[in-house]
Design a protein around this motif. Structure first.
Motif, PDB file in Angstrom:
ATOM      1  N   GLU A 160       0.851  -1.194   0.000  1.00  0.00           N
ATOM      2  CA  GLU A 160       0.000   0.000   0.000  1.00  0.00           C
ATOM      3  C   GLU A 160       0.889   1.247   0.000  1.00  0.00           C
ATOM      4  OE1 GLU A 160      -3.062  -0.215   2.987  1.00  0.00           O
ATOM      5  OE2 GLU A 160      -3.517   1.909   2.647  1.00  0.00           O
ATOM      6  N   TRP A 206       3.850   9.574  -2.699  1.00  0.00           N
ATOM      7  CA  TRP A 206       4.436   9.460  -1.356  1.00  0.00           C
ATOM      8  C   TRP A 206       5.923   9.153  -1.460  1.00  0.00           C
ATOM      9  CZ3 TRP A 206       7.343   6.731   2.023  1.00  0.00           C
ATOM     10  CH2 TRP A 206       7.232   7.037   3.384  1.00  0.00           C
ATOM     11  N   ARG A 212       6.273  -1.783   3.604  1.00  0.00           N
ATOM     12  CA  ARG A 212       6.322  -0.618   2.717  1.00  0.00           C
ATOM     13  C   ARG A 212       7.321   0.448   3.185  1.00  0.00           C
ATOM     14  NH1 ARG A 212       0.805   2.911   3.784  1.00  0.00           N
ATOM     15  NH2 ARG A 212       1.166   3.263   6.000  1.00  0.00           N
ATOM     16  N   SER A 213       7.696   0.388   4.475  1.00  0.00           N
ATOM     17  CA  SER A 213       8.614   1.430   4.952  1.00  0.00           C
ATOM     18  C   SER A 213      10.055   1.166   4.518  1.00  0.00           C
ATOM     19  CB  SER A 213       8.527   1.578   6.470  1.00  0.00           C
ATOM     20  OG  SER A 213       9.066   0.440   7.096  1.00  0.00           O
ATOM     21  N   ILE A 260      10.509   0.240  -0.475  1.00  0.00           N
ATOM     22  CA  ILE A 260      10.532   1.318  -1.472  1.00  0.00           C
ATOM     23  C   ILE A 260      11.922   1.925  -1.650  1.00  0.00           C
ATOM     24  CG2 ILE A 260       8.126   1.974  -1.107  1.00  0.00           C
ATOM     25  CD1 ILE A 260       9.552   4.281   0.709  1.00  0.00           C
ATOM     26  N   LEU A 261      12.817   1.645  -0.684  1.00  0.00           N
ATOM     27  CA  LEU A 261      14.071   2.407  -0.641  1.00  0.00           C
ATOM     28  C   LEU A 261      15.226   1.803  -1.435  1.00  0.00           C
ATOM     29  CD1 LEU A 261      14.231   3.214   3.185  1.00  0.00           C
ATOM     30  CD2 LEU A 261      13.654   4.796   1.351  1.00  0.00           C
ATOM     31  N   GLY A 280      13.102   4.108  10.437  1.00  0.00           N
ATOM     32  CA  GLY A 280      13.495   5.103   9.434  1.00  0.00           C
ATOM     33  C   GLY A 280      13.737   6.486  10.009  1.00  0.00           C
ATOM     34  N   PHE A 294      17.111   8.639   9.873  1.00  0.00           N
ATOM     35  CA  PHE A 294      17.038   9.951   9.211  1.00  0.00           C
ATOM     36  C   PHE A 294      17.662  11.040  10.097  1.00  0.00           C
ATOM     37  CE2 PHE A 294      15.223  13.837   7.675  1.00  0.00           C
ATOM     38  CZ  PHE A 294      14.981  13.634   6.325  1.00  0.00           C
ATOM     39  N   ALA A 296      20.684   7.915  -0.139  1.00  0.00           N
ATOM     40  CA  ALA A 296      19.720   7.187   0.697  1.00  0.00           C
ATOM     41  C   ALA A 296      18.353   7.853   0.664  1.00  0.00           C
ATOM     42  CB  ALA A 296      20.221   7.097   2.130  1.00  0.00           C
ATOM     43  N   ASN A 297      18.354   9.179   0.630  1.00  0.00           N
ATOM     44  CA  ASN A 297      17.086   9.911   0.654  1.00  0.00           C
ATOM     45  C   ASN A 297      17.373  11.351   0.206  1.00  0.00           C
ATOM     46  OD1 ASN A 297      14.881  11.570   1.547  1.00  0.00           O
ATOM     47  ND2 ASN A 297      14.248   9.884   2.883  1.00  0.00           N
ATOM     48  N   ARG A 331      15.803  14.007   0.749  1.00  0.00           N
ATOM     49  CA  ARG A 331      15.610  14.995   1.831  1.00  0.00           C
ATOM     50  C   ARG A 331      16.823  15.058   2.767  1.00  0.00           C
ATOM     51  NH1 ARG A 331      11.143  13.983   5.355  1.00  0.00           N
ATOM     52  NH2 ARG A 331      11.226  11.816   4.733  1.00  0.00           N
ATOM     53  N   ILE A 332      17.508  13.912   2.945  1.00  0.00           N
ATOM     54  CA  ILE A 332      18.722  13.931   3.779  1.00  0.00           C
ATOM     55  C   ILE A 332      19.780  14.788   3.082  1.00  0.00           C
ATOM     56  CG2 ILE A 332      20.662  12.522   4.653  1.00  0.00           C
ATOM     57  CD1 ILE A 332      18.621  10.228   5.113  1.00  0.00           C
ATOM     58  N   PHE A 373      26.863   7.079   5.340  1.00  0.00           N
ATOM     59  CA  PHE A 373      26.387   6.752   6.687  1.00  0.00           C
ATOM     60  C   PHE A 373      25.501   5.523   6.590  1.00  0.00           C
ATOM     61  CE2 PHE A 373      22.028   7.830   5.818  1.00  0.00           C
ATOM     62  CZ  PHE A 373      22.142   8.677   4.731  1.00  0.00           C
ATOM     63  N   GLY A 374      25.326   4.824   7.695  1.00  0.00           N
ATOM     64  CA  GLY A 374      24.392   3.697   7.676  1.00  0.00           C
ATOM     65  C   GLY A 374      24.512   2.820   8.900  1.00  0.00           C
TER      66      GLY A 374
HETATM   67  O1  UT7 Z   1      21.384   3.766   3.893  1.00  0.00           O
HETATM   68  C1  UT7 Z   1      20.879   4.216   5.121  1.00  0.00           C
HETATM   69  C2  UT7 Z   1      19.588   3.531   5.371  1.00  0.00           C
HETATM   70  N1  UT7 Z   1      18.404   4.212   5.610  1.00  0.00           N
HETATM   71  C3  UT7 Z   1      18.006   5.497   5.436  1.00  0.00           C
HETATM   72  O2  UT7 Z   1      18.699   6.376   5.052  1.00  0.00           O
HETATM   73  C4  UT7 Z   1      16.581   5.773   5.779  1.00  0.00           C
HETATM   74  C5  UT7 Z   1      16.363   7.088   6.472  1.00  0.00           C
HETATM   75  N2  UT7 Z   1      14.941   7.330   6.696  1.00  0.00           N
HETATM   76  C6  UT7 Z   1      14.107   7.673   5.692  1.00  0.00           C
HETATM   77  O3  UT7 Z   1      14.523   7.796   4.555  1.00  0.00           O
HETATM   78  C7  UT7 Z   1      12.661   7.955   6.041  1.00  0.00           C
HETATM   79  O4  UT7 Z   1      12.488   7.868   7.425  1.00  0.00           O
HETATM   80  C8  UT7 Z   1      11.643   6.990   5.325  1.00  0.00           C
HETATM   81  C9  UT7 Z   1      11.618   7.299   3.843  1.00  0.00           C
HETATM   82  C10 UT7 Z   1      12.037   5.539   5.569  1.00  0.00           C
HETATM   83  C11 UT7 Z   1      10.233   7.221   5.874  1.00  0.00           C
HETATM   84  O5  UT7 Z   1       9.885   8.588   5.726  1.00  0.00           O
HETATM   85  P1  UT7 Z   1       9.276   9.399   6.965  1.00  0.00           P
HETATM   86  O6  UT7 Z   1       8.986  10.745   6.479  1.00  0.00           O
HETATM   87  O7  UT7 Z   1      10.248   9.258   8.123  1.00  0.00           O
HETATM   88  O8  UT7 Z   1       7.945   8.610   7.231  1.00  0.00           O
HETATM   89  P2  UT7 Z   1       7.428   7.925   8.580  1.00  0.00           P
HETATM   90  O9  UT7 Z   1       8.157   6.648   8.829  1.00  0.00           O
HETATM   91  O10 UT7 Z   1       7.386   8.956   9.673  1.00  0.00           O
HETATM   92  O11 UT7 Z   1       5.942   7.597   8.187  1.00  0.00           O
HETATM   93  C12 UT7 Z   1       4.975   8.610   7.946  1.00  0.00           C
HETATM   94  C13 UT7 Z   1       3.679   7.946   7.519  1.00  0.00           C
HETATM   95  C14 UT7 Z   1       3.253   6.792   8.424  1.00  0.00           C
HETATM   96  O12 UT7 Z   1       1.838   6.819   8.481  1.00  0.00           O
HETATM   97  P3  UT7 Z   1       1.076   7.429   9.764  1.00  0.00           P
HETATM   98  O13 UT7 Z   1       1.537   6.636  10.929  1.00  0.00           O
HETATM   99  O14 UT7 Z   1       1.508   8.864   9.829  1.00  0.00           O
HETATM  100  O15 UT7 Z   1      -0.358   7.240   9.409  1.00  0.00           O
HETATM  101  C15 UT7 Z   1       3.695   5.575   7.688  1.00  0.00           C
HETATM  102  O16 UT7 Z   1       2.920   4.433   7.995  1.00  0.00           O
HETATM  103  O17 UT7 Z   1       3.854   7.379   6.213  1.00  0.00           O
HETATM  104  C16 UT7 Z   1       3.476   5.990   6.264  1.00  0.00           C
HETATM  105  N3  UT7 Z   1       4.302   5.267   5.291  1.00  0.00           N
HETATM  106  C17 UT7 Z   1       3.984   5.159   3.996  1.00  0.00           C
HETATM  107  N4  UT7 Z   1       2.938   5.596   3.293  1.00  0.00           N
HETATM  108  C18 UT7 Z   1       2.930   5.316   1.977  1.00  0.00           C
HETATM  109  C19 UT7 Z   1       5.492   4.637   5.521  1.00  0.00           C
HETATM  110  N5  UT7 Z   1       5.933   4.100   4.369  1.00  0.00           N
HETATM  111  C20 UT7 Z   1       5.023   4.410   3.414  1.00  0.00           C
HETATM  112  C21 UT7 Z   1       4.939   4.132   2.048  1.00  0.00           C
HETATM  113  N6  UT7 Z   1       3.885   4.617   1.357  1.00  0.00           N
HETATM  114  N7  UT7 Z   1       5.868   3.438   1.390  1.00  0.00           N
END
Ligand code: UT7
Length: 330
Positions: free
Chosen positions: A33, A38, A158-159, A162-163, A221, A225, A258-259, A261-262, A317-318
């Motif tokens: 989903e 998004w 889904r969290s 997608i990455l 995540g 971040f 990685a992102n 926005r980062i 980083f990671g």
């Molecule tokens: O190589 C290093 C490894 N990792 C990284 O660099 C990851 C660093 N973190 C990130 O890039 C971000 O934290 C993510 C992209 C993973 C997530 O973005 P976010 O802005 O931190 O989202 P969030 O986890 O705070 O989730 C916000 C909302 C949640 O819904 P509710 O609880 O607000 O209703 C999530 O359930 O977005 C929801 N959500 C999604 N919705 C649609 C989480 N994943 C998805 C998705 N599609 N794929």
């Protein structure tokens, strides 16, 4: 022959390999989903490459990227004294990937070892190779980052699904007494729980649902971040201070993809325009230790880097948590 003054190594060749299969955000929206809007807004990713189980392994991708880097360097592979492969997703535990690469590129005079440092694996391998060069132990090194990360992605989560994407990149380094180079590497193992993937092969561990889930990438995540947007600018600022340079003196900041926005946040913290932060995340996703050499290869092919006259900072980083930054010329 070793140079009379042992020196850090200039990047004289770059290569990369990306699997053919493209998975778009719309493709992912059919599995979990989510939606293109998004993913694009939160990460900057539009599509990623997924390895072909019939032909792509971390080993095969590392070899292809390495062959391309050696060809680009135009050297006799017998000159290579060291092969280091960074991978957190090797398809074989041994023989190590670097030994397979050594065989495939005919680097018969090289010593070999692998580095597992998750996403900053390439930077860690690069810095390690540089120290071998500086010690005078070797004169030419081949450094590779190769990842088949989607083998460890839970396509029901889904969290994370997608990455990530798959691929490999490689650089050849040759000692150059005129080269400017410095690096800082850091770690915070006490904060490592936020990004974890457990090995399946653990005797005595029952294969419960929870254990099977732990064999995939598990990530908090938001914590990762926050760690990235805090520590990456700090380590870059510390490195610039140590080399008596300012961010304005740097032509390009090559950051782990990685992102989006980062990367934007780091640019803002360093008060630098975003066009000094090249990105390919839109098309590759996060390829972990392969992300930086893949991007370097693209920039060389575009003629942006590779003439030896650009000052760059590389930073990644990671998981670990591990991070670091390198300042050099390319
Ligand atoms: O190589 C290093 C490894 N990792 C990284 O660099 C990851 C660093 N973190 C990130 O890039 C971000 O934290 C993510 C992209 C993973 C997530 O973005 P976010 O802005 O931190 O989202 P969030 O986890 O705070 O989730 C916000 C909302 C949640 O819904 P509710 O609880 O607000 O209703 C999530 O359930 O977005 C929801 N959500 C999604 N919705 C649609 C989480 N994943 C998805 C998705 N599609 N794929």
């Amino acid at each position: 022959m070793n140079p009379s003054v042992p020196s850090y190594g200039r990047v004289i060749g770059i290569g990369s390999y990306l699997p053919e299969h493209i998975m778009t955000n719309d493709d992912l929206a059919k599995i979990v989903e989510t939606n293109d809007e998004w993913i694009t807004e939160r990460t900057g990713i539009k599509e990623r490459r997924i390895s072909d189980p019939e032909k792509d392994t971390s080993e095969s991708m590392a070899i292809e990227a390495a062959k391309r880097a050696v060809k680009d360097a135009g050297i006799d592979p017998k000159e290579i004294g060291l092969v280091v492969v960074a991978s957190t997703t090797p398809n074989v535990l041994f023989p190590v990937l670097s030994a397979s690469v050594q065989a495939a590129v005919d680097a018969d005079n090289a010593m070999c070892f692998d580095v597992n440092a998750a996403c900053p694996g390439f930077v860690t391998a690069f810095v390690t190779a540089q120290n071998y060069l500086k010690s005078g132990a070797v004169d030419t090194a081949l450094v590779v980052g190769a990842e088949n990360l989607t083998n460890y992605v839970n396509f029901e989560d889904r969290s994370t699904c997608i990455l990530f994407g798959d691929g490999a990149g490689a650089c050849v380094l040759k000692a150059d007494p005129k080269l400017q180079y410095d690096a800082i590497m850091r770690a915070a193992g006490k904060r490592g729980e936020c990004l974890r993937c457990e090995s399946y092969m653990q005797k005595g561990r029952e294969k419960t649902d929870d254990f099977l889930k732990s064999n995939y990438i598990n990530m908090d995540g938001q914590t990762v971040f926050k760690f990235a947007v805090t520590e990456v600018p700090k380590v870059i600022e510390d490195l610039l201070a140590r080399t008596c340079t300012t961010a304005d003196d740097i032509d390009y900041f090559i950051l782990h993809q990685a992102n989006r926005r980062i990367i934007e946040s780091v640019a803002k913290r360093l008060k630098q325009p975003i066009d000094k932060f090249p990105m390919n995340i839109e098309k590759t996703g996060n390829t972990s230790s392969a992300s930086i050499p893949i991007l370097l290869d693209e920039l060389k092919k575009e003629g942006i880097l590779g003439q030896g006259n650009k000052k760059i900072v590389i930073s990644s980083f990671g998981a670990g948590l591990l991070w670091g930054a390198v300042q050099t010329e390319i």
